[in-house]
Design a protein around this motif. Sequence first.
Motif, PDB file in Angstrom:
ATOM      1  N   LEU A   1      40.394   4.632 -64.109  1.00 29.05           N
ATOM      2  CA  LEU A   1      41.822   4.735 -64.414  1.00 29.05           C
ATOM      3  C   LEU A   1      42.277   6.201 -64.420  1.00 29.05           C
ATOM      4  CD1 LEU A   1      42.125   2.001 -67.181  1.00 29.05           C
ATOM      5  CD2 LEU A   1      43.350   2.006 -64.993  1.00 29.05           C
ATOM      6  N   LEU A   2      41.444   7.084 -64.949  1.00 30.30           N
ATOM      7  CA  LEU A   2      41.787   8.504 -64.926  1.00 30.30           C
ATOM      8  C   LEU A   2      41.861   9.028 -63.497  1.00 30.30           C
ATOM      9  CD1 LEU A   2      39.671   9.803 -67.945  1.00 30.30           C
ATOM     10  CD2 LEU A   2      42.163   9.777 -67.785  1.00 30.30           C
ATOM     11  N   GLN A   3      40.977   8.547 -62.622  1.00 30.61           N
ATOM     12  CA  GLN A   3      41.044   8.936 -61.218  1.00 30.61           C
ATOM     13  C   GLN A   3      42.375   8.543 -60.587  1.00 30.61           C
ATOM     14  OE1 GLN A   3      37.423   7.185 -59.444  1.00 30.61           O
ATOM     15  NE2 GLN A   3      36.832   9.263 -58.911  1.00 30.61           N
ATOM     16  N   GLU A   4      42.937   7.448 -61.066  1.00 28.39           N
ATOM     17  CA  GLU A   4      44.214   6.967 -60.528  1.00 28.39           C
ATOM     18  C   GLU A   4      45.413   7.579 -61.243  1.00 28.39           C
ATOM     19  OE1 GLU A   4      44.627   5.108 -57.901  1.00 28.39           O
ATOM     20  OE2 GLU A   4      42.484   4.908 -57.536  1.00 28.39           O
ATOM     21  N   GLY A   5      45.183   8.603 -62.052  1.00 30.47           N
ATOM     22  CA  GLY A   5      46.279   9.316 -62.690  1.00 30.47           C
ATOM     23  C   GLY A   5      46.839   8.638 -63.919  1.00 30.47           C
ATOM     24  N   GLN A   6      46.111   7.680 -64.484  1.00 33.75           N
ATOM     25  CA  GLN A   6      46.587   6.978 -65.675  1.00 33.75           C
ATOM     26  C   GLN A   6      46.213   7.749 -66.939  1.00 33.75           C
ATOM     27  OE1 GLN A   6      48.472   3.827 -65.234  1.00 33.75           O
ATOM     28  NE2 GLN A   6      48.456   5.075 -63.380  1.00 33.75           N
ATOM     29  N   ARG A   7      47.056   7.615 -67.945  1.00 30.94           N
ATOM     30  CA  ARG A   7      46.777   8.207 -69.255  1.00 30.94           C
ATOM     31  C   ARG A   7      45.987   7.182 -70.062  1.00 30.94           C
ATOM     32  NH1 ARG A   7      52.886   9.016 -70.657  1.00 30.94           N
ATOM     33  NH2 ARG A   7      52.812   7.039 -69.537  1.00 30.94           N
ATOM     34  N   VAL A   8      44.792   7.564 -70.483  1.00 31.36           N
ATOM     35  CA  VAL A   8      43.848   6.636 -71.092  1.00 31.36           C
ATOM     36  C   VAL A   8      43.371   7.178 -72.430  1.00 31.36           C
ATOM     37  CG1 VAL A   8      41.560   5.584 -70.845  1.00 31.36           C
ATOM     38  CG2 VAL A   8      43.056   5.754 -68.862  1.00 31.36           C
ATOM     39  N   LEU A   9      43.253   6.308 -73.418  1.00 33.33           N
ATOM     40  CA  LEU A   9      42.638   6.660 -74.695  1.00 33.33           C
ATOM     41  C   LEU A   9      41.515   5.664 -74.966  1.00 33.33           C
ATOM     42  CD1 LEU A   9      42.659   8.414 -77.302  1.00 33.33           C
ATOM     43  CD2 LEU A   9      44.098   6.629 -78.337  1.00 33.33           C
ATOM     44  N   VAL A  10      40.307   6.187 -75.162  1.00 30.75           N
ATOM     45  CA  VAL A  10      39.148   5.349 -75.468  1.00 30.75           C
ATOM     46  C   VAL A  10      38.933   5.352 -76.979  1.00 30.75           C
ATOM     47  CG1 VAL A  10      36.664   5.047 -75.161  1.00 30.75           C
ATOM     48  CG2 VAL A  10      38.088   5.805 -73.235  1.00 30.75           C
TER      49      VAL A  10
ATOM     50  N   PHE B   1      28.894   1.541 -53.496  1.00 39.62           N
ATOM     51  CA  PHE B   1      29.998   1.994 -54.344  1.00 39.62           C
ATOM     52  C   PHE B   1      29.460   2.612 -55.632  1.00 39.62           C
ATOM     53  CE2 PHE B   1      33.640   1.897 -57.096  1.00 39.62           C
ATOM     54  CZ  PHE B   1      34.715   2.070 -56.243  1.00 39.62           C
ATOM     55  N   ALA B   2      28.446   1.980 -56.230  1.00 39.51           N
ATOM     56  CA  ALA B   2      27.860   2.512 -57.455  1.00 39.51           C
ATOM     57  C   ALA B   2      27.240   3.889 -57.210  1.00 39.51           C
ATOM     58  CB  ALA B   2      26.809   1.546 -57.991  1.00 39.51           C
ATOM     59  N   LYS B   3      26.501   4.016 -56.138  1.00 39.29           N
ATOM     60  CA  LYS B   3      25.854   5.295 -55.824  1.00 39.29           C
ATOM     61  C   LYS B   3      26.889   6.409 -55.667  1.00 39.29           C
ATOM     62  CE  LYS B   3      22.817   7.422 -52.354  1.00 39.29           C
ATOM     63  NZ  LYS B   3      21.992   7.168 -51.140  1.00 39.29           N
ATOM     64  N   GLN B   4      27.958   6.137 -54.935  1.00 42.93           N
ATOM     65  CA  GLN B   4      29.008   7.139 -54.738  1.00 42.93           C
ATOM     66  C   GLN B   4      29.666   7.509 -56.069  1.00 42.93           C
ATOM     67  OE1 GLN B   4      32.510   5.755 -52.636  1.00 42.93           O
ATOM     68  NE2 GLN B   4      32.904   7.788 -51.803  1.00 42.93           N
ATOM     69  N   THR B   5      29.941   6.517 -56.900  1.00 42.65           N
ATOM     70  CA  THR B   5      30.598   6.772 -58.190  1.00 42.65           C
ATOM     71  C   THR B   5      29.724   7.611 -59.104  1.00 42.65           C
ATOM     72  OG1 THR B   5      31.806   4.675 -58.018  1.00 42.65           O
ATOM     73  CG2 THR B   5      31.653   5.692 -60.205  1.00 42.65           C
ATOM     74  N   TYR B   6      28.455   7.272 -59.202  1.00 40.36           N
ATOM     75  CA  TYR B   6      27.566   8.020 -60.087  1.00 40.36           C
ATOM     76  C   TYR B   6      27.349   9.446 -59.571  1.00 40.36           C
ATOM     77  CZ  TYR B   6      26.596   3.570 -62.411  1.00 40.36           C
ATOM     78  OH  TYR B   6      26.721   2.396 -63.109  1.00 40.36           O
ATOM     79  N   ARG B   7      27.327   9.622 -58.272  1.00 42.17           N
ATOM     80  CA  ARG B   7      27.221  10.982 -57.726  1.00 42.17           C
ATOM     81  C   ARG B   7      28.463  11.804 -58.066  1.00 42.17           C
ATOM     82  NH1 ARG B   7      21.960  11.444 -57.291  1.00 42.17           N
ATOM     83  NH2 ARG B   7      20.997  10.470 -55.462  1.00 42.17           N
ATOM     84  N   GLN B   8      29.636  11.167 -58.014  1.00 43.79           N
ATOM     85  CA  GLN B   8      30.870  11.857 -58.403  1.00 43.79           C
ATOM     86  C   GLN B   8      30.807  12.290 -59.868  1.00 43.79           C
ATOM     87  OE1 GLN B   8      33.854   8.925 -57.545  1.00 43.79           O
ATOM     88  NE2 GLN B   8      34.069   9.521 -55.395  1.00 43.79           N
ATOM     89  N   LEU B   9      30.291  11.423 -60.706  1.00 48.14           N
ATOM     90  CA  LEU B   9      30.192  11.748 -62.131  1.00 48.14           C
ATOM     91  C   LEU B   9      29.196  12.874 -62.380  1.00 48.14           C
ATOM     92  CD1 LEU B   9      30.481   8.147 -63.544  1.00 48.14           C
ATOM     93  CD2 LEU B   9      31.910  10.077 -64.245  1.00 48.14           C
ATOM     94  N   GLU B  10      28.140  12.929 -61.584  1.00 49.11           N
ATOM     95  CA  GLU B  10      27.211  14.054 -61.708  1.00 49.11           C
ATOM     96  C   GLU B  10      27.930  15.372 -61.457  1.00 49.11           C
ATOM     97  OE1 GLU B  10      22.751  12.480 -60.600  1.00 49.11           O
ATOM     98  OE2 GLU B  10      24.077  13.034 -58.936  1.00 49.11           O
ATOM     99  N   GLN B  11      28.758  15.408 -60.419  1.00 55.95           N
ATOM    100  CA  GLN B  11      29.492  16.630 -60.093  1.00 55.95           C
ATOM    101  C   GLN B  11      30.494  16.969 -61.195  1.00 55.95           C
ATOM    102  OE1 GLN B  11      28.935  18.683 -57.379  1.00 55.95           O
ATOM    103  NE2 GLN B  11      27.156  17.350 -57.115  1.00 55.95           N
ATOM    104  N   LEU B  12      31.154  15.967 -61.715  1.00 59.18           N
ATOM    105  CA  LEU B  12      32.180  16.187 -62.737  1.00 59.18           C
ATOM    106  C   LEU B  12      31.575  16.652 -64.060  1.00 59.18           C
ATOM    107  CD1 LEU B  12      35.159  15.903 -63.694  1.00 59.18           C
ATOM    108  CD2 LEU B  12      34.616  13.516 -64.250  1.00 59.18           C
TER     109      LEU B  12
END
Length: 365
Positions: free
Chosen positions: A38-47, A84-95
């Motif tokens: 959701l944050l990637q899509e520009g949404q304001r999120v509170l966990v 899709f999972a592999k790409q997402t987790y790699r993105q999170l590693e960078q972030l």
Amino acid sequence: MLWTIDYGPWTFHYFRTMQFDYLIAGQGIAGTMLSHRLLQEGQRVLVIDAYKPNSASRIAAGVINPVSGRRFEMAWMYEQLYPFAKQTYRQLEQLLGVPVFKERDIWMALPSEQLRTAFNNKTTQGLAQQYTHPANAALMEPWLYQPYGAAIVKGATVLLHHLLPAWRHYLAEKQLLRDEQLDLAQLQHTAAGVQYKDVQARAIIFCEGAQIIHNPWFKHIPFLLNKGEVLKVHIPGLHTENILKKSITLVPQEQEVFWAGSTFVWDYVDEAPTTEKRLFLEESLQQLLKVPYTVLEQQAGIRPSGKDRRPIMGLHPQYPALGLFNGLGTKGCSLAPYMAHLLTQHLLQGVPLLPEADIKRYFNR
């Protein structure tokens, strides 16, 4: 949020209502993946999440395995889920700047002649042959009992012990986390949105894992809770990046330290570790290992799943400001990234959910 203004001899206090697009209850693998998407899509999120060290996501090994069960069937939707999972987790590693994802071989010490035959039959045809091949059992002979040989499955692990705390820290730094147990008594909802204490949002998505059984709006969904117990063990001299599997699974954690598990029971008294399951796990270890080991820790947690072993997600058809993302089960690390993507598309663009995962399948009944 309480705001204070000092003006000369007077002090004024007033409350400011904070606006978000979505509240997310829970920060296991489901809440982490959904908030990230959701944050990637520009949404304001509170966990909103109270840290619980023995939550199912925090004691899980994070194994991604392309085959399931003793019949070695291909996992549901694996061809879409894994890339899709592999790409997402790699993105999170960078972030996040921490290791999150590691591709590994799953070294399977085959437990019987019957299962060796089943493995050979299933993995020489169709999709499964892309992810499996025979193993040279002699390579692990000094360490493992494997009288029926071994096989290799190409898998991976999500390093949840890195990912979950790093994402929590990221949210906290950006003031997108409330470290508290959600108080349902203070949650108000209408068709237009929700209010929780001093926070308003379009909707709240419950990603609470086993806590969902206490949620009055989804209580008729037949979640099946089960208890799992695991060990952390030290095996001197055993250095491998492979996951080792027989009747028990060993997942490398750090130098000579392995996650060992897990058990699975429907009936349990509480969430505490038990002597009975420690003995069971140790017996399984002794059937796999030829070498001594030391138990460092025992943990237990409660896992939710649906009757059909598929995710349960979407908005409540009667209360559209209340949503659910749950029931990922033992395949959570492979399912969560893609399912969070589908749920985000559904929330923001109205894209229909997969019928197998749509919460409406329970309401239609």
